[in-house]
Scaffold this motif. Structure first.
Motif, PDB file in Angstrom:
ATOM      1  N   ASN A  21      45.199  54.427  22.417  1.00  0.00           N
ATOM      2  CA  ASN A  21      44.994  54.806  23.138  1.00  0.00           C
ATOM      3  C   ASN A  21      43.374  54.579  22.908  1.00  0.00           C
ATOM      4  O   ASN A  21      42.213  54.250  21.650  1.00  0.00           O
ATOM      5  CB  ASN A  21      45.233  56.390  22.788  1.00  0.00           C
ATOM      6  CG  ASN A  21      44.980  56.913  21.040  1.00  0.00           C
ATOM      7  OD1 ASN A  21      43.947  56.466  20.842  1.00  0.00           O
ATOM      8  ND2 ASN A  21      46.268  58.364  21.171  1.00  0.00           N
ATOM      9  N   ASP A  39      33.134  41.588  22.942  1.00  0.00           N
ATOM     10  CA  ASP A  39      34.293  42.369  22.239  1.00  0.00           C
ATOM     11  C   ASP A  39      35.042  43.340  23.859  1.00  0.00           C
ATOM     12  O   ASP A  39      35.639  43.202  23.920  1.00  0.00           O
ATOM     13  CB  ASP A  39      33.891  43.438  21.437  1.00  0.00           C
ATOM     14  CG  ASP A  39      34.100  42.912  19.813  1.00  0.00           C
ATOM     15  OD1 ASP A  39      34.361  42.144  19.756  1.00  0.00           O
ATOM     16  OD2 ASP A  39      33.401  43.093  18.846  1.00  0.00           O
ATOM     17  N   ILE A  81      36.124  40.763  25.654  1.00  0.00           N
ATOM     18  CA  ILE A  81      37.227  40.226  25.544  1.00  0.00           C
ATOM     19  C   ILE A  81      38.014  40.801  26.061  1.00  0.00           C
ATOM     20  O   ILE A  81      39.058  41.456  26.230  1.00  0.00           O
ATOM     21  CB  ILE A  81      37.012  40.307  23.946  1.00  0.00           C
ATOM     22  CG1 ILE A  81      36.979  39.039  23.756  1.00  0.00           C
ATOM     23  CG2 ILE A  81      38.809  39.684  23.579  1.00  0.00           C
ATOM     24  CD1 ILE A  81      36.815  39.285  22.119  1.00  0.00           C
ATOM     25  N   MET A  82      38.059  42.467  25.909  1.00  0.00           N
ATOM     26  CA  MET A  82      39.010  43.825  26.159  1.00  0.00           C
ATOM     27  C   MET A  82      39.209  43.981  27.927  1.00  0.00           C
ATOM     28  O   MET A  82      39.988  43.615  28.553  1.00  0.00           O
ATOM     29  CB  MET A  82      38.093  45.072  26.147  1.00  0.00           C
ATOM     30  CG  MET A  82      38.424  45.116  24.002  1.00  0.00           C
ATOM     31  SD  MET A  82      37.507  46.852  23.702  1.00  0.00           S
ATOM     32  CE  MET A  82      38.167  47.777  24.414  1.00  0.00           C
ATOM     33  N   ARG A  83      38.413  43.736  28.534  1.00  0.00           N
ATOM     34  CA  ARG A  83      38.421  43.462  29.627  1.00  0.00           C
ATOM     35  C   ARG A  83      38.907  41.815  30.229  1.00  0.00           C
ATOM     36  O   ARG A  83      40.388  42.175  30.783  1.00  0.00           O
ATOM     37  CB  ARG A  83      37.014  42.542  30.778  1.00  0.00           C
ATOM     38  CG  ARG A  83      35.437  43.742  30.995  1.00  0.00           C
ATOM     39  CD  ARG A  83      36.147  44.601  32.122  1.00  0.00           C
ATOM     40  NE  ARG A  83      35.386  43.792  33.197  1.00  0.00           N
ATOM     41  CZ  ARG A  83      36.231  43.820  34.428  1.00  0.00           C
ATOM     42  NH1 ARG A  83      37.575  44.455  34.110  1.00  0.00           N
ATOM     43  NH2 ARG A  83      36.265  43.430  35.243  1.00  0.00           N
ATOM     44  N   SER A  84      38.771  40.881  28.889  1.00  0.00           N
ATOM     45  CA  SER A  84      39.750  39.831  29.608  1.00  0.00           C
ATOM     46  C   SER A  84      41.450  39.926  30.108  1.00  0.00           C
ATOM     47  O   SER A  84      42.363  39.469  29.983  1.00  0.00           O
ATOM     48  CB  SER A  84      39.691  38.048  28.887  1.00  0.00           C
ATOM     49  OG  SER A  84      39.890  38.653  27.913  1.00  0.00           O
ATOM     50  N   MET A  85      41.246  41.258  28.715  1.00  0.00           N
ATOM     51  CA  MET A  85      42.868  41.467  27.845  1.00  0.00           C
ATOM     52  C   MET A  85      43.856  42.660  29.069  1.00  0.00           C
ATOM     53  O   MET A  85      44.454  42.984  28.847  1.00  0.00           O
ATOM     54  CB  MET A  85      43.015  41.907  26.799  1.00  0.00           C
ATOM     55  CG  MET A  85      42.560  40.988  25.715  1.00  0.00           C
ATOM     56  SD  MET A  85      42.184  41.982  24.144  1.00  0.00           S
ATOM     57  CE  MET A  85      43.340  42.539  23.611  1.00  0.00           C
ATOM     58  N   GLY A  86      42.139  42.833  30.488  1.00  0.00           N
ATOM     59  CA  GLY A  86      43.055  44.050  31.201  1.00  0.00           C
ATOM     60  C   GLY A  86      42.286  45.850  31.385  1.00  0.00           C
ATOM     61  O   GLY A  86      42.756  46.530  31.986  1.00  0.00           O
ATOM     62  N   ALA A  87      41.553  45.581  30.117  1.00  0.00           N
ATOM     63  CA  ALA A  87      40.727  46.749  30.655  1.00  0.00           C
ATOM     64  C   ALA A  87      39.717  46.446  31.759  1.00  0.00           C
ATOM     65  O   ALA A  87      38.955  46.147  31.970  1.00  0.00           O
ATOM     66  CB  ALA A  87      40.129  47.003  29.388  1.00  0.00           C
ATOM     67  N   SER A  88      40.091  47.263  32.202  1.00  0.00           N
ATOM     68  CA  SER A  88      39.355  48.040  33.340  1.00  0.00           C
ATOM     69  C   SER A  88      37.709  47.942  32.983  1.00  0.00           C
ATOM     70  O   SER A  88      37.367  48.855  32.134  1.00  0.00           O
ATOM     71  CB  SER A  88      40.202  48.720  35.060  1.00  0.00           C
ATOM     72  OG  SER A  88      39.243  50.744  34.136  1.00  0.00           O
ATOM     73  N   LYS A  89      36.896  48.222  34.449  1.00  0.00           N
ATOM     74  CA  LYS A  89      35.539  48.601  34.106  1.00  0.00           C
ATOM     75  C   LYS A  89      35.693  50.374  34.111  1.00  0.00           C
ATOM     76  O   LYS A  89      34.659  50.889  33.152  1.00  0.00           O
ATOM     77  CB  LYS A  89      34.754  47.899  35.443  1.00  0.00           C
ATOM     78  CG  LYS A  89      34.710  46.990  35.896  1.00  0.00           C
ATOM     79  CD  LYS A  89      33.615  46.815  36.661  1.00  0.00           C
ATOM     80  CE  LYS A  89      33.264  45.547  37.219  1.00  0.00           C
ATOM     81  NZ  LYS A  89      31.760  45.278  37.997  1.00  0.00           N
ATOM     82  N   LYS A 143      37.279  51.249  32.301  1.00  0.00           N
ATOM     83  CA  LYS A 143      37.803  52.177  30.803  1.00  0.00           C
ATOM     84  C   LYS A 143      36.378  51.703  30.350  1.00  0.00           C
ATOM     85  O   LYS A 143      36.087  52.856  29.154  1.00  0.00           O
ATOM     86  CB  LYS A 143      39.039  50.993  30.758  1.00  0.00           C
ATOM     87  CG  LYS A 143      39.247  50.869  29.025  1.00  0.00           C
ATOM     88  CD  LYS A 143      40.851  51.841  29.379  1.00  0.00           C
ATOM     89  CE  LYS A 143      41.708  51.311  27.444  1.00  0.00           C
ATOM     90  NZ  LYS A 143      43.027  52.386  27.479  1.00  0.00           N
ATOM     91  N   ILE A 169      32.772  38.970  32.381  1.00  0.00           N
ATOM     92  CA  ILE A 169      33.585  38.305  31.847  1.00  0.00           C
ATOM     93  C   ILE A 169      33.821  36.635  31.286  1.00  0.00           C
ATOM     94  O   ILE A 169      33.095  36.579  30.298  1.00  0.00           O
ATOM     95  CB  ILE A 169      35.364  38.251  31.777  1.00  0.00           C
ATOM     96  CG1 ILE A 169      35.446  39.994  32.464  1.00  0.00           C
ATOM     97  CG2 ILE A 169      36.247  38.098  31.156  1.00  0.00           C
ATOM     98  CD1 ILE A 169      37.136  40.072  32.903  1.00  0.00           C
TER      99      ILE A 169
END
Lengths: 493, 210
Positions: free
Chosen positions: A2, A395, A398-406, A408, A486
């Motif tokens: 989380n 980093d 990378i998180m954005r590419s994994m699906g983390a929204s702006k 987030k 990204i």
């Protein structure tokens, strides 16, 4: 995994910066906590100690000093006043209650106050254990005094001369503890009370009707350290007549053997008597049965000191604490005292306000310092997060590419700022209260009134303030995180 | 039904001429090669297919969903669930262990974190003993396998790999391709590989030349 775990992971990777930001926040909050709690306690204490006292009458000098010494017991008295003069004022119909106090000694830093039972009424005190004195050298002790020195009924205490614990100890005049007061959250919690005669006796002031004058030139039996009689340069006046004028009042108690006075001339209102034997000398000295007194009278003072002996002996007290009968007294009594007597009248309300304005400068300065520290803490958090973002943009991409929204990423950075200031804020509260605890431990009884473990509502506002600092400091870095591109970042890598 | 289809995709970088891309159609479980020399726009096209960059015009349909009709966060969420992307570099989060990197991928896709499934996948990639290692503690080849594990863990409809065999010798190239085919088949993913490496052309039944 989380958001909080992510935040913690990020913060733990920048231990140095995170620690510094937390520490700065904690220092700022700790200083503010100390200021708020201590000033709140001081304010409450000032209120508690003076709420029912409209006027203090004492020797001429600094009115603030008179208030400080007579109500808050933190300064030397301005001197003594003649009991007869005090009585004349006390008889004024505009005065509801006049309570005499006589200072001079202390027990391990706790002042011993000679007074009468009306003092209990004035402060709304109740006795938790035991009873009030019914003769000299019996004392009732404040709750803090009792708990600090494990005093119980029947214990003997030896007063030391003067108002500091280092004074000469009156080994030959022990007080017996006969009562312990209920906690009142006032300075009385740290005091020891006894009757006026005890104070006079312990200093060899003859309070019977005769040989006071005759023995005017007698050497004093006690070797007192008369610190209060020395010129007090700081206050710009001389205490030579303060507290107890032993040159004229000293005597040997053994010379009382031929006393046999009866107080037939005492007013018919006198409520009770106390028998006081001085080595074969049986003299009955009329004082008040204090329990009865508390039960229902308010003109104790006049009756509690036999007027016959007062007139004849030139007895002195340190101050008279006055409660008005009507508001009309406000414009009459102070003027009467200041213009027609050698005494001065000081208003606790006025002097307390003056005192607070003096203390206020210091408190305000420290408060500004604390806010500067908080500002620096905020700046530190901002710089820390902003610099970290330069390293973390990769980093974040990378998180954005994994699906983390702006949103987030925005939230993550904001929460990082909030976590730093929340931890710093809570740590600051703990540090602040710890500091207060050490302050109260290091300053004898003078800071005992500080409510060390009481969390004020204002302190929760401090935590909110700290969080707000974290929020403001992290908004710009959070927007930068929000705008992470990204493709630009990852393809440039 | 096509898993992926594009129509009249155009992308323009600032101050440059627009790049126009041929239409793509990929069926389920199909392995497709996107072949082109450097500078031909392979990476740009992959960014458009993955929803990383918005096209100037044209459409990208994935499993029937027009990607660019989705709002920002919905697109992010859709990408997390349906697209696995293997970059030319491993691009693992440096402060996270291999296991944590993969758990984060599951978490960001709003999938339940399934540690046994992760270990099973890592075992398949001969990486299980490195689960608790940090990226800087493992070899380049292991990094690439870890990146493959992260991309496939959510069983995406489309698995995209950008230059997976660049700078590899023949035997390692063969090994990586075999691994990607096996993993894509196991996780029921359609595989799209973009490369300039003509050596691997014969391994694919469908090839688009840029």
């Amino acid at each position: 995994m989380n958001s909080l775990q992510l935040v913690w992971k990020n913060l733990s990777q920048q231990k140095g910066n995170t620690f510094l930001s937390i520490l700065l926040t904690a220092f700022g909050i700790a200083i503010l906590t100390v200021l708020y709690v201590s000033s709140d306690s001081i304010e409450k204490q000032l209120d508690n100690n003076s709420k029912d006292i409209d006027l203090v009458i004492g020797a001429k000098g600094s009115p603030l000093q008179l208030i400080l010494s007579s109500l808050y017991h933190v300064d030397n008295p301005t001197g003594n006043i003649p009991l007869t003069e005090a009585l004349e004022i006390a008889n004024n119909p505009l005065i509801e209650l006049a309570v005499p106090i006589s200072l001079g000694d202390n027990y391990k830093g706790h002042r011993i106050i000679g007074t009468d039972s009306s003092y209990l009424e004035l402060y709304g005190l109740t006795i938790r254990e035991g009873k009030i004195w019914n003769k000299s050298f019996q004392a009732i002790v404040g709750s803090e005094t009792a708990s600090k020195h494990q005093l119980k009924i029947g214990d003997e205490i030896h007063g030391a001369h003067g108002l500091s614990a280092e004074g000469h100890v009156h080994d030959d005049h022990p007080f017996v503890v006969v009562g312990i007061l209920e906690k009142s959250n006032s300075i009385v919690d740290n005091l020891i009370l006894c009757n006026l005669e005890s104070v006079w006796d312990v200093h060899g002031i003859h309070h019977e009707e005769h040989d006071h004058e005759e023995h005017a030139d007698h050497a004093h039996d006690h070797e007192h350290d008369h610190g209060s009689q020395q010129t007090d340069e700081h206050h710009g006046h001389n205490h030579s007549d303060s507290v107890h004028n032993h040159e004229t009042e000293s005597h040997d108690h053994d010379e009382h053997t031929d006393h046999d006075h009866s107080h037939e001339s005492a007013t018919k209102d006198t409520l009770a008597t106390t028998n006081e034997n001085h080595e074969g000398h049986a003299h009955e000295e009329e004082v008040v049965s204090r329990e009865e007194a508390i039960a229902g009278r308010n003109d104790v003072f006049i009756k509690s000191i036999g007027q016959d002996m007062v007139k004849d002996q030139g007895l002195e007290i340190t101050a008279l604490l006055v409660r008005y009968r009507s508001p009309a007294a406000i414009s009459v009594i102070p003027k009467l005292v200041n213009q027609t007597t050698n005494m001065q009248a000081a208003s606790p309300a006025i002097e307390t306000t003056r005192l607070f304005s003096l203390i206020g400068v210091g408190i305000d300065s420290l408060e500004i310092l604390a806010y500067v520290i908080m500002f620096i803490a905020g700046l530190s958090i901002f710089i820390s997060l902003y610099n970290a973002l330069k390293q973390r943009k990769y980093d974040l991409a990378i998180m954005r590419s994994m699906g983390a929204s702006k949103n987030k990423l925005f939230t993550l950075v904001i929460v990082e700022g909030l976590v730093i200031t929340l931890i710093g804020g809570i740590l600051g509260l703990l540090l602040g209260h710890l500091a207060l605890y050490f302050i109260t431990q290091q300053t004898s009884q003078s800071a005992d009134f500080i409510e060390v473990f009481n969390i004020l509502p204002k302190e929760w506002i401090l935590i909110l303030f700290a969080i707000l600092v974290g929020l403001i400091a992290s908004v710009i870095p959070a927007f930068k995180a929000y705008n992470t591109n990204i493709s630009t970042i990852l393809n440039d890598k | 039904m096509d898993v992926l289809s594009t129509h009249e995709l155009v992308f323009q970088y600032p101050n440059s001429t627009p790049m126009r891309f041929q239409n793509l159609h990929m069926e389920q479980l199909q392995h497709t090669l996107l072949l082109g020399d450097s500078g031909k726009g392979k990476t740009t096209l992959l960014n458009l297919l993955a929803g990383f960059s918005k096209p100037s015009s044209g459409t990208v349909f994935l499993n029937g969903q027009d990607l660019y009709k989705l709002s920002g966060s919905a697109l992010d969420s859709y990408r997390a669930k349906h697209i696995g992307f293997i970059f030319q570099e491993a691009h693992l989060l440096r402060n996270f262990t291999i296991l944590e990197n993969i758990k984060l991928a599951q978490s960001l896709a709003n999938n339940k974190v399934d540690v046994p499934a992760i270990h099973e996948l890592l075992a398949m990639l001969e990486m299980d003993e490195k689960a608790n290692s940090y990226p800087n503690e493992i070899s380049r080849g292991q990094l690439q396998r870890a990146a493959i594990a992260r991309a496939i863990i959510n069983k995406p409809a489309l698995l995209i790999a950008d230059e997976p065999t660049a700078a590899l010798d023949d035997s390692n190239t063969q090994r990586v391709l075999d691994l990607l085919f096996a993993i894509a088949n196991s996780y029921q993913s359609t595989l799209l590989i973009a490369t300039h490496d003509k050596r691997i052309k014969d391994h694919f039944s469908h090839t688009y030349q840029l």
